[in-house]
Write a protein that holds these residues in place. Sequence first.
Motif, PDB file in Angstrom:
ATOM      1  N   ILE A 253       0.860  -1.175   0.000  1.00 54.25           N
ATOM      2  CA  ILE A 253       0.000   0.000   0.000  1.00 54.25           C
ATOM      3  C   ILE A 253       0.896   1.225   0.000  1.00 54.25           C
ATOM      4  CG2 ILE A 253      -1.789   1.256   1.260  1.00 54.25           C
ATOM      5  CD1 ILE A 253      -2.600  -1.558   2.397  1.00 54.25           C
ATOM      6  N   ARG A 254       0.666   2.107  -0.974  1.00 59.56           N
ATOM      7  CA  ARG A 254       1.456   3.324  -1.126  1.00 59.56           C
ATOM      8  C   ARG A 254       0.528   4.535  -1.148  1.00 59.56           C
ATOM      9  NH1 ARG A 254       2.931  -0.097  -4.891  1.00 59.56           N
ATOM     10  NH2 ARG A 254       4.931  -1.143  -4.713  1.00 59.56           N
ATOM     11  N   LEU A 255       1.012   5.603  -0.565  1.00 58.31           N
ATOM     12  CA  LEU A 255       0.298   6.882  -0.614  1.00 58.31           C
ATOM     13  C   LEU A 255       1.230   7.876  -1.270  1.00 58.31           C
ATOM     14  CD1 LEU A 255      -2.277   8.444   0.217  1.00 58.31           C
ATOM     15  CD2 LEU A 255      -1.035   9.092   2.293  1.00 58.31           C
ATOM     16  N   ASP A 256       0.834   8.364  -2.439  1.00 56.47           N
ATOM     17  CA  ASP A 256       1.695   9.267  -3.209  1.00 56.47           C
ATOM     18  C   ASP A 256       3.116   8.712  -3.316  1.00 56.47           C
ATOM     19  OD1 ASP A 256      -0.366  11.052  -3.716  1.00 56.47           O
ATOM     20  OD2 ASP A 256       0.099  12.297  -1.985  1.00 56.47           O
ATOM     21  N   GLU A 257       3.215   7.442  -3.643  1.00 52.01           N
ATOM     22  CA  GLU A 257       4.473   6.726  -3.877  1.00 52.01           C
ATOM     23  C   GLU A 257       5.262   6.413  -2.609  1.00 52.01           C
ATOM     24  OE1 GLU A 257       6.727   8.213  -7.185  1.00 52.01           O
ATOM     25  OE2 GLU A 257       4.926   8.655  -8.321  1.00 52.01           O
ATOM     26  N   GLU A 258       4.780   6.815  -1.436  1.00 54.43           N
ATOM     27  CA  GLU A 258       5.424   6.444  -0.170  1.00 54.43           C
ATOM     28  C   GLU A 258       4.859   5.093   0.267  1.00 54.43           C
ATOM     29  OE1 GLU A 258       5.515   7.627   4.569  1.00 54.43           O
ATOM     30  OE2 GLU A 258       4.381   8.877   3.188  1.00 54.43           O
ATOM     31  N   LEU A 259       5.724   4.138   0.502  1.00 61.37           N
ATOM     32  CA  LEU A 259       5.288   2.815   0.937  1.00 61.37           C
ATOM     33  C   LEU A 259       4.799   2.885   2.378  1.00 61.37           C
ATOM     34  CD1 LEU A 259       5.076  -0.214   0.208  1.00 61.37           C
ATOM     35  CD2 LEU A 259       7.389  -0.466   1.156  1.00 61.37           C
ATOM     36  N   LEU A 260       3.517   2.561   2.571  1.00 63.08           N
ATOM     37  CA  LEU A 260       2.941   2.534   3.914  1.00 63.08           C
ATOM     38  C   LEU A 260       2.960   1.125   4.494  1.00 63.08           C
ATOM     39  CD1 LEU A 260      -0.258   4.759   3.641  1.00 63.08           C
ATOM     40  CD2 LEU A 260       2.029   5.409   4.369  1.00 63.08           C
TER      41      LEU A 260
ATOM     42  N   LEU B  38      -6.796  -3.394   9.811  1.00 59.17           N
ATOM     43  CA  LEU B  38      -7.448  -2.187   9.309  1.00 59.17           C
ATOM     44  C   LEU B  38      -7.283  -0.973  10.220  1.00 59.17           C
ATOM     45  CD1 LEU B  38      -8.891  -1.180   6.841  1.00 59.17           C
ATOM     46  CD2 LEU B  38     -11.036  -1.777   7.931  1.00 59.17           C
ATOM     47  N   PRO B  39      -7.442  -1.095  11.546  1.00 56.33           N
ATOM     48  CA  PRO B  39      -7.243   0.092  12.387  1.00 56.33           C
ATOM     49  C   PRO B  39      -5.838   0.686  12.246  1.00 56.33           C
ATOM     50  CG  PRO B  39      -8.391  -1.602  13.623  1.00 56.33           C
ATOM     51  CD  PRO B  39      -7.935  -2.240  12.332  1.00 56.33           C
ATOM     52  N   GLU B  40      -4.832  -0.173  12.179  1.00 55.36           N
ATOM     53  CA  GLU B  40      -3.458   0.312  12.024  1.00 55.36           C
ATOM     54  C   GLU B  40      -3.277   1.013  10.678  1.00 55.36           C
ATOM     55  OE1 GLU B  40       1.166  -1.256  12.139  1.00 55.36           O
ATOM     56  OE2 GLU B  40      -0.449  -2.694  12.415  1.00 55.36           O
ATOM     57  N   LEU B  41      -3.826   0.422   9.623  1.00 54.68           N
ATOM     58  CA  LEU B  41      -3.717   1.020   8.296  1.00 54.68           C
ATOM     59  C   LEU B  41      -4.431   2.373   8.244  1.00 54.68           C
ATOM     60  CD1 LEU B  41      -2.743   0.855   5.398  1.00 54.68           C
ATOM     61  CD2 LEU B  41      -4.801  -0.481   4.865  1.00 54.68           C
ATOM     62  N   LYS B  42      -5.598   2.453   8.848  1.00 52.49           N
ATOM     63  CA  LYS B  42      -6.333   3.727   8.877  1.00 52.49           C
ATOM     64  C   LYS B  42      -5.528   4.795   9.615  1.00 52.49           C
ATOM     65  CE  LYS B  42     -11.086   2.154   8.386  1.00 52.49           C
ATOM     66  NZ  LYS B  42     -12.425   2.149   9.009  1.00 52.49           N
ATOM     67  N   ARG B  43      -4.862   4.419  10.701  1.00 48.30           N
ATOM     68  CA  ARG B  43      -4.037   5.395  11.416  1.00 48.30           C
ATOM     69  C   ARG B  43      -2.857   5.855  10.555  1.00 48.30           C
ATOM     70  NH1 ARG B  43      -5.768   2.246  15.918  1.00 48.30           N
ATOM     71  NH2 ARG B  43      -4.040   0.778  15.688  1.00 48.30           N
TER      72      ARG B  43
ATOM     73  N   VAL C 155      -2.724   6.038   7.282  1.00 46.09           N
ATOM     74  CA  VAL C 155      -3.243   6.934   6.250  1.00 46.09           C
ATOM     75  C   VAL C 155      -3.650   8.265   6.878  1.00 46.09           C
ATOM     76  CG1 VAL C 155      -5.087   7.279   4.551  1.00 46.09           C
ATOM     77  CG2 VAL C 155      -3.953   5.048   4.721  1.00 46.09           C
ATOM     78  N   ARG C 156      -4.379   8.206   7.995  1.00 47.76           N
ATOM     79  CA  ARG C 156      -4.835   9.422   8.674  1.00 47.76           C
ATOM     80  C   ARG C 156      -3.675  10.341   9.030  1.00 47.76           C
ATOM     81  NH1 ARG C 156      -6.276   9.554  14.261  1.00 47.76           N
ATOM     82  NH2 ARG C 156      -4.262   8.502  14.487  1.00 47.76           N
ATOM     83  N   ASP C 157      -2.586   9.761   9.534  1.00 49.87           N
ATOM     84  CA  ASP C 157      -1.446  10.565   9.960  1.00 49.87           C
ATOM     85  C   ASP C 157      -0.841  11.357   8.803  1.00 49.87           C
ATOM     86  OD1 ASP C 157      -1.863   9.615  12.502  1.00 49.87           O
ATOM     87  OD2 ASP C 157      -0.146   8.244  12.478  1.00 49.87           O
ATOM     88  N   ARG C 158      -1.102  10.930   7.575  1.00 51.00           N
ATOM     89  CA  ARG C 158      -0.553  11.621   6.404  1.00 51.00           C
ATOM     90  C   ARG C 158      -1.559  12.539   5.716  1.00 51.00           C
ATOM     91  NH1 ARG C 158       1.956   7.347   7.845  1.00 51.00           N
ATOM     92  NH2 ARG C 158       4.165   7.051   7.426  1.00 51.00           N
ATOM     93  N   VAL C 159      -2.842  12.147   5.710  1.00 59.29           N
ATOM     94  CA  VAL C 159      -3.817  12.954   4.961  1.00 59.29           C
ATOM     95  C   VAL C 159      -4.690  13.834   5.842  1.00 59.29           C
ATOM     96  CG1 VAL C 159      -3.885  11.306   3.049  1.00 59.29           C
ATOM     97  CG2 VAL C 159      -5.619  11.161   4.846  1.00 59.29           C
ATOM     98  N   ALA C 160      -4.789  13.511   7.133  1.00 54.24           N
ATOM     99  CA  ALA C 160      -5.631  14.302   8.035  1.00 54.24           C
ATOM    100  C   ALA C 160      -5.083  14.228   9.461  1.00 54.24           C
ATOM    101  CB  ALA C 160      -7.064  13.794   7.978  1.00 54.24           C
ATOM    102  N   PRO C 161      -3.842  14.708   9.673  1.00 59.85           N
ATOM    103  CA  PRO C 161      -3.250  14.630  11.015  1.00 59.85           C
ATOM    104  C   PRO C 161      -4.145  15.304  12.053  1.00 59.85           C
ATOM    105  CG  PRO C 161      -1.691  15.545   9.420  1.00 59.85           C
ATOM    106  CD  PRO C 161      -3.004  15.401   8.723  1.00 59.85           C
ATOM    107  N   GLY C 162      -4.229  14.674  13.187  1.00 60.20           N
ATOM    108  CA  GLY C 162      -5.039  15.250  14.260  1.00 60.20           C
ATOM    109  C   GLY C 162      -6.494  14.851  14.212  1.00 60.20           C
TER     110      GLY C 162
END
Length: 99
Positions: free
Chosen positions: A51-58, A70-75, A77-84
């Motif tokens: 799984i990559r976000l803007d070419e960064e391997l997550l 899933l909870p870990e993956l959501k965190r 993604v969240r930390d990169r697209v909607a911190p806080g």
Amino acid sequence: MTRQPRLEIEYCTQCRWLLRAAWTAQELLTTFQKELGEVALVPGVGGVFEIRLDEELLWSRKAAGGFPELPELKRLVRDRVAPGRSLGHTDRAGTSPET
């Protein structure tokens, strides 16, 4: 035209992981409706599930030794697209070992 941020889920076609990839995409799109510009399913081979976000391997199944919870993956993604941003019960839930 690519919309940003772009999340890619590369999955192994030989292993028949399309349904897992599609379910993961659905869950992320449901949670991050406004934050994600695009989610792409990318066919691969050789046991890949990345799984990559803007070419960064997550996440890499091979590097992590399993699939993401899933909870870990959501965190991640969240930390990169909607911190806080709160993820509600996902923030409070513990993670279980990868499968």
